[in-house]
Design an enzyme around this catalytic site. Structure first.
Site, PDB file in Angstrom:
ATOM      1  N   HIS A 138       0.811  -1.221   0.000  1.00  0.00           N
ATOM      2  CA  HIS A 138       0.000   0.000   0.000  1.00  0.00           C
ATOM      3  C   HIS A 138       0.842   1.268   0.000  1.00  0.00           C
ATOM      4  CE1 HIS A 138       0.449  -0.174   4.497  1.00  0.00           C
ATOM      5  NE2 HIS A 138       0.355   1.132   4.400  1.00  0.00           N
ATOM      6  N   ASP A 170       0.521  -7.631   1.647  1.00  0.00           N
ATOM      7  CA  ASP A 170       0.867  -6.207   1.726  1.00  0.00           C
ATOM      8  C   ASP A 170       2.381  -5.992   1.702  1.00  0.00           C
ATOM      9  OD1 ASP A 170       0.238  -3.519   1.748  1.00  0.00           O
ATOM     10  OD2 ASP A 170       0.307  -3.363   3.918  1.00  0.00           O
ATOM     11  N   SER A 216       4.639   2.770   7.819  1.00  0.00           N
ATOM     12  CA  SER A 216       4.373   1.614   6.959  1.00  0.00           C
ATOM     13  C   SER A 216       5.570   1.280   6.102  1.00  0.00           C
ATOM     14  CB  SER A 216       3.180   1.893   6.047  1.00  0.00           C
ATOM     15  OG  SER A 216       1.985   1.617   6.689  1.00  0.00           O
TER      16      SER A 216
END
Length: 508
Positions: free
Chosen positions: A138, A168, A249
């Site tokens: 993402h 992910d 992230s």
């Protein structure tokens, strides 16, 4: 007793300083709520990708921090940003009717972001001295350009090697040698309660280190499935209370030796900011994904070939019992409710009603355990399945298969056209063509995030009229035009407002 207290005091101080710095940093940074990174941070049912940046500084764990910080990078994602234009929805419905689904829903119209302004930022971890970098899917999704900035501020344009929405995870490459990098640790060996550091670039604060413990293992939080981008998500996260915020992230979760035990991916929060619940993809799973991408170009995924019920979910068990008029008890394990075509589990003798309790000796208490134990293996791998049938325990060996029933690995060359470009296509109704003056067209469906089709601005329900100047009226037409084709692809399509565009990409 006094000596024990002296040993523990520095860690207590770290926790206090870390929490206080987080609160202070958020109060300061919240004055700029419209910064670019905020638009890249998404939430779903109080569970949010930590897609941008975090805060907090540790005063201990110096060795681990010195090892980790130089190997953690900032990733800037440049792309065409979409913004909602609710005022135009009625015009769309009037012109196109409802073939795209969802009458009355807001449509999205693309707006070009200035080339020098990233649409979002996240983190990444250098995993080899020649420039391979691991991050989250993402963080890189939809990018037209990816810029990597090292902790020493040196900048590179990165190549996206591959991605896996189901875990992910993404893999990037920059052209450089002699880079600092982190080694993968065996994440199966981590223990609840052990100290860890989270390193990333949260809320615009580069090279931030926070300290905490492993709070839990094998967490399934439903974020990958809820985002709608993962067809077969694997969620078995490491949970930590090390402060993680938007921007973390893709960053590193390391042990006190500075070894990589996880890739920070998400937080659970009611505010969108750190509230004590951070989640990381285990290093063993991340390493397997990276190895697949480097070796095969795509991820190799094995499946048992069963439909199932998670017996740890008492509400789902109750609903199943009511629907099927059964009386299964909530507890531990996975109930086999059916089989797919060419199922390896069915071939091995499993039956509907069996309860899977372990895979290769690892206890299976819920679906997160099952997805990790099986999803981290490849087609053709064999697993020993322990199960209960009529109250008696038994074992069998299952040969895992891919979704097409194969037991061998595949490369990019083995993919179908639609798999390569990242979309499927449905025929457009002839009445619709007549009413709106279209001589050809197919409806894009199941568009994969970050795919070639997605990069040129096509989303689900847009109409593709022509490919390479040739009209298309079925998926077979698309496959015929692009099969064994390796050049530049020109796509003519209609967006949700009736605007016609022609854009292109290079056939992967």
């Amino acid at each position: 007793m006094k000596s024990t207290l002296k040993k523990l005091l520095p860690f207590a101080v770290v926790g206090v300083i870390s929490g206080a710095t987080t609160v202070g940093g958020l109060q300061y940074l919240n004055h700029d709520s419209n910064s670019a990174d905020q638009s890249y941070f998404t939430k779903a049912s109080n569970v949010s990708f930590a897609g941008m940046n975090s805060a907090a500084v540790g005063d201990d764990f110096v060795k681990a921090a010195k090892t980790t910080v130089p190997a953690v990078v900032t990733i800037k994602n440049y792309q065409t940003r979409t913004t909602s234009r609710a005022s135009e929805q009625d015009m769309f419905d009037f012109f196109f009717g409802d073939p795209f689904g969802g009458r009355g829903q807001q449509r999205q119209k693309q707006q070009q972001v200035p080339e020098n302004m990233p649409s979002g930022m996240g983190s990444g971890v250098i995993i080899s001295p020649d420039g391979y970098i691991i991050s989250n899917n993402h963080v890189v999704a939809g990018a037209n350009k990816l810029e990597v900035v090292l902790s020493n501020k040196k900048s590179y344009i990165a190549t996206l090697v591959g991605t896996d929405p189901n875990t992910d995870i993404s893999l990037l490459k920059i052209e450089e040698k002699g880079l600092p990098f982190l080694n993968f640790a065996n994440s199966d060996n981590i223990e609840v309660g052990q100290w860890v550091l989270a390193v990333g670039n949260p809320l615009g604060l580069n090279s931030t280190v926070t300290a905490g413990i492993v709070s839990a293992k094998g967490r399934g939080i439903g974020i990958l499935s809820s985002q709608g981008k993962a067809a077969n998500p694997i969620e078995s996260f490491i949970q930590t209370d090390a402060a993680i915020n938007p921007g973390n992230s893709g960053g590193a979760l390391v042990n006190t030796n500075g070894d990589l035990i996880g890739i920070n991916s998400a937080i659970q929060s009611t505010t969108g900011y750190y509230q004590g619940y951070g989640f990381a993809v285990p290093a063993n799973l991340a390493r397997k994904i990276v190895e697949d991408i480097k070796k095969f170009g795509i991820v190799q995924r094995g499946f048992l070939g069963v439909t199932s019920l998670d017996l740890s979910d008492d509400q789902m068990v109750a609903a199943y019992n009511k629907q099927k008029k059964t009386n299964y008890k909530a507890g531990s394990g996975i109930l086999v409710t059916g089989f797919g075509e060419s199922s390896g589990a069915e071939d091995a003798g499993l039956k509907t009603g069996d309860i899977i309790t372990s895979i290769d000796g690892t206890p299976i208490t819920d679906f997160a355990d099952l997805s990790m134990s099986v999803g981290s293996k490849r087609p053709g791998d064999k697993v020993v399945v322990t199960y209960q049938r009529n109250g008696k325990e038994a074992t069998t060996t299952v040969t895992l298969k891919d979704q097409k029933g194969g037991t061998s690995t595949r490369t990019k060359a083995d993919l179908t056209v639609t798999e390569k470009i990242g979309a499927e296509f449905k025929p457009l109704d002839e009445r619709f063509k007549t009413d709106y003056g279209l001589n050809s067209g197919v409806i894009a469906n199941n568009v994969t995030e970050g795919s070639e089709i997605a990069k040129i601005g096509i989303v689900d329900n847009y109409i593709v009229i022509e490919i390479n100047g040739k009209p298309v009226n079925s998926q077979k037409d698309v496959e015929k035009i692009l099969d064994k084709y390796s050049g530049n692809v020109s796509v003519k399509f209609v967006d949700a407002y009736g605007q016609i565009y022609t854009r292109g990409f290079k056939m992967p």
